[in-house]
Scaffold this active site. Structure first.
Site, PDB file in Angstrom:
ATOM      1  N   TRP A  75     -11.558  -2.099  -8.839  1.00 11.68           N
ATOM      2  CA  TRP A  75     -12.778  -1.537 -10.005  1.00 11.68           C
ATOM      3  C   TRP A  75     -12.746  -0.266  -9.425  1.00 11.68           C
ATOM      4  CZ3 TRP A  75     -11.255  -3.995 -14.217  1.00 11.68           C
ATOM      5  CH2 TRP A  75     -10.156  -5.419 -13.479  1.00 11.68           C
ATOM      6  N   SER A  83      -7.866  -5.246   4.652  1.00 10.34           N
ATOM      7  CA  SER A  83      -8.967  -4.760   2.920  1.00 10.34           C
ATOM      8  C   SER A  83      -9.345  -6.345   2.788  1.00 10.34           C
ATOM      9  CB  SER A  83      -7.721  -4.026   1.957  1.00 10.34           C
ATOM     10  OG  SER A  83      -7.802  -2.963   2.737  1.00 10.34           O
ATOM     11  N   ARG A 100      -5.069  -1.696   8.612  1.00 12.37           N
ATOM     12  CA  ARG A 100      -7.029  -3.048   7.929  1.00 12.37           C
ATOM     13  C   ARG A 100      -5.746  -4.067   7.124  1.00 12.37           C
ATOM     14  NH1 ARG A 100      -7.756   2.547   5.547  1.00 12.37           N
ATOM     15  NH2 ARG A 100      -7.365   2.544   3.928  1.00 12.37           N
ATOM     16  N   ARG A 152      -0.456   7.097  -3.141  1.00 16.84           N
ATOM     17  CA  ARG A 152       0.222   9.239  -2.163  1.00 16.84           C
ATOM     18  C   ARG A 152       1.785   9.293  -2.097  1.00 16.84           C
ATOM     19  NH1 ARG A 152      -0.933   6.426   3.522  1.00 16.84           N
ATOM     20  NH2 ARG A 152      -1.471   4.999   2.004  1.00 16.84           N
ATOM     21  N   HIS A 200       2.715   3.492  -8.820  1.00 23.58           N
ATOM     22  CA  HIS A 200       2.709   2.186  -8.743  1.00 23.58           C
ATOM     23  C   HIS A 200       4.094   2.001  -9.700  1.00 23.58           C
ATOM     24  CE1 HIS A 200      -1.113   2.134  -7.966  1.00 23.58           C
ATOM     25  NE2 HIS A 200      -1.614   3.258  -8.884  1.00 23.58           N
ATOM     26  N   LEU A 251      10.977 -20.391  -5.104  1.00 19.61           N
ATOM     27  CA  LEU A 251      10.151 -19.445  -4.743  1.00 19.61           C
ATOM     28  C   LEU A 251       8.797 -19.318  -5.364  1.00 19.61           C
ATOM     29  CD1 LEU A 251       9.390 -17.381  -2.531  1.00 19.61           C
ATOM     30  CD2 LEU A 251      10.175 -15.847  -4.715  1.00 19.61           C
ATOM     31  N   ASP A 289       0.857  -1.757   0.641  1.00 20.22           N
ATOM     32  CA  ASP A 289       0.242  -0.254  -0.501  1.00 20.22           C
ATOM     33  C   ASP A 289       0.351   1.449  -0.222  1.00 20.22           C
ATOM     34  OD1 ASP A 289      -2.052   1.532   0.384  1.00 20.22           O
ATOM     35  OD2 ASP A 289      -2.934   1.930   2.155  1.00 20.22           O
TER      36      ASP A 289
HETATM   37  C1  FPP Z   1      -1.517   0.108  -3.565  1.00 20.63           C
HETATM   38  O1  FPP Z   1      -1.713   1.335  -3.358  1.00 20.63           O
HETATM   39  C2  FPP Z   1      -1.360  -0.550  -4.235  1.00 20.63           C
HETATM   40  C3  FPP Z   1      -1.659  -1.259  -5.730  1.00 20.63           C
HETATM   41  C4  FPP Z   1      -3.439  -1.194  -5.735  1.00 20.63           C
HETATM   42  C5  FPP Z   1      -1.153  -1.706  -7.068  1.00 20.63           C
HETATM   43  C6  FPP Z   1      -0.209  -2.466  -6.525  1.00 20.63           C
HETATM   44  C7  FPP Z   1       0.800  -2.829  -7.834  1.00 20.63           C
HETATM   45  C8  FPP Z   1       1.941  -2.543  -7.790  1.00 20.63           C
HETATM   46  C9  FPP Z   1       3.073  -2.716  -6.311  1.00 20.63           C
HETATM   47  C10 FPP Z   1       2.821  -2.586  -9.328  1.00 20.63           C
HETATM   48  C11 FPP Z   1       2.604  -3.200  -9.760  1.00 20.63           C
HETATM   49  C12 FPP Z   1       2.585  -4.806  -9.458  1.00 20.63           C
HETATM   50  C13 FPP Z   1       3.247  -5.456 -10.021  1.00 20.63           C
HETATM   51  C14 FPP Z   1       3.089  -7.441  -9.530  1.00 20.63           C
HETATM   52  C15 FPP Z   1       3.445  -5.916 -11.571  1.00 20.63           C
HETATM   53  P1  FPP Z   1      -2.261   2.148  -3.241  1.00 20.63           P
HETATM   54  O2  FPP Z   1      -2.621   3.113  -5.157  1.00 20.63           O
HETATM   55  O3  FPP Z   1      -4.022   2.160  -2.944  1.00 20.63           O
HETATM   56  O4  FPP Z   1      -2.305   3.520  -2.686  1.00 20.63           O
HETATM   57  P2  FPP Z   1      -3.120   4.819  -1.819  1.00 20.63           P
HETATM   58  O5  FPP Z   1      -2.807   4.597  -0.483  1.00 20.63           O
HETATM   59  O6  FPP Z   1      -1.476   6.028  -1.202  1.00 20.63           O
HETATM   60  O7  FPP Z   1      -3.276   5.351  -3.068  1.00 20.63           O
END
Ligand code: FPP
Length: 224
Positions: free
Chosen positions: A61, A180, A178, A16, A29, A122, A12
């Site tokens: 989504w 989630s 949390r 941000r 990302h 792994l 997470d």
């Molecule tokens: C949560 O952060 C992260 C995600 C919903 C996506 C996770 C994806 C990656 C780490 C990159 C891609 C991974 C692969 C394996 C290709 P958030 O966007 O909810 O962060 P926020 O809470 O700051 O908004």
């Protein structure tokens, strides 16, 4: 010292981080993917056998289409560019969640799973379009259909994680406490670490500190 066989991670904080550093959630990302690579390497070094990464939940989504498309492009490119290398490193990729993406991505995910299915160093479980409540409801429905006795052992047969041991350790980055809708059944006895750092800032050193602490604590599974 506690054995550590399976680490699960809620990655997470990308959004941000992206806004703070590059004024773009998607940049977060992209940076998060670098952390994924670092953590995979370190997991191998630490001889941990299972790593489960929560990459996209059934609730994700609700995000803007632009962000969703970016995430899936990132994933698609990651698989196209890195699956051969992961295979060479004897890494198995497994998807947990419902594969209901574009035809291309569905095929790519399935072929990546097939290609790496015999690998043993792994196992990376990528949780994609995953929701624990949905998984549990489905498992209960299938167990009922089978007319099997309702027991923990029988329910487990219908979970997507049926061949995977429960996580020993859950890490959630991003300074949020949390679960989630992530592995609600499987995390029943896991140790949980909530990490303040955002996922793109998280590194091997932070990971090792958490692992070291995990190894030193006393786990009693309800015993004394
Ligand atoms: C949560 O952060 C992260 C995600 C919903 C996506 C996770 C994806 C990656 C780490 C990159 C891609 C991974 C692969 C394996 C290709 P958030 O966007 O909810 O962060 P926020 O809470 O700051 O908004």
């Amino acid at each position: 010292m506690n054995p550590l066989n399976h680490v699960a991670i809620i990655m997470d904080g990308n959004g941000r981080w992206g806004i703070k550093n590059k004024n773009s959630r998607n940049a977060g990302h992209r940076a998060g993917l670098n952390t994924v690579e670092k953590i995979i390497k370190e997991t191998i070094k630490q001889k941990i056998k299972f790593l489960t990464l929560y990459a996209f939940s059934t609730e994700n989504w609700k995000r803007p289409k632009k962000e969703i498309n970016y995430l899936f492009n990132l994933l698609e490119n990651f698989l196209i560019n890195r699956i051969e290398e992961l295979h060479k490193q004897n890494i198995r990729l497994k998807i947990i969640g419902i594969k209901s993406f574009s035809n291309n991505l569905n095929k790519l995910l399935s072929s990546s799973e097939r290609k790496t299915s015999k690998n043993t160093k792994l196992q990376i479980n990528l949780a994609l379009n995953y929701g624990s409540k949905f998984e549990l409801l489905n498992a209960f429905k299938n167990l009922q259909k089978s007319k099997g006795k309702i027991s923990e052992k029988n329910l487990k047969k219908y979970l997507q994680t049926k061949d995977i041991p429960d996580p020993d350790l859950l890490i959630r980055t991003g300074n949020t406490k949390r679960l989630s809708n992530f592995l609600l059944w499987q995390l029943a006895y896991s140790e949980i670490h909530f990490e303040k750092k955002l996922w793109p800032d998280f590194n091997e050193k932070d990971y090792n500190k958490i692992i070291k602490n995990y190894r030193s604590i006393k786990r009693n599974f309800g015993n004394i």
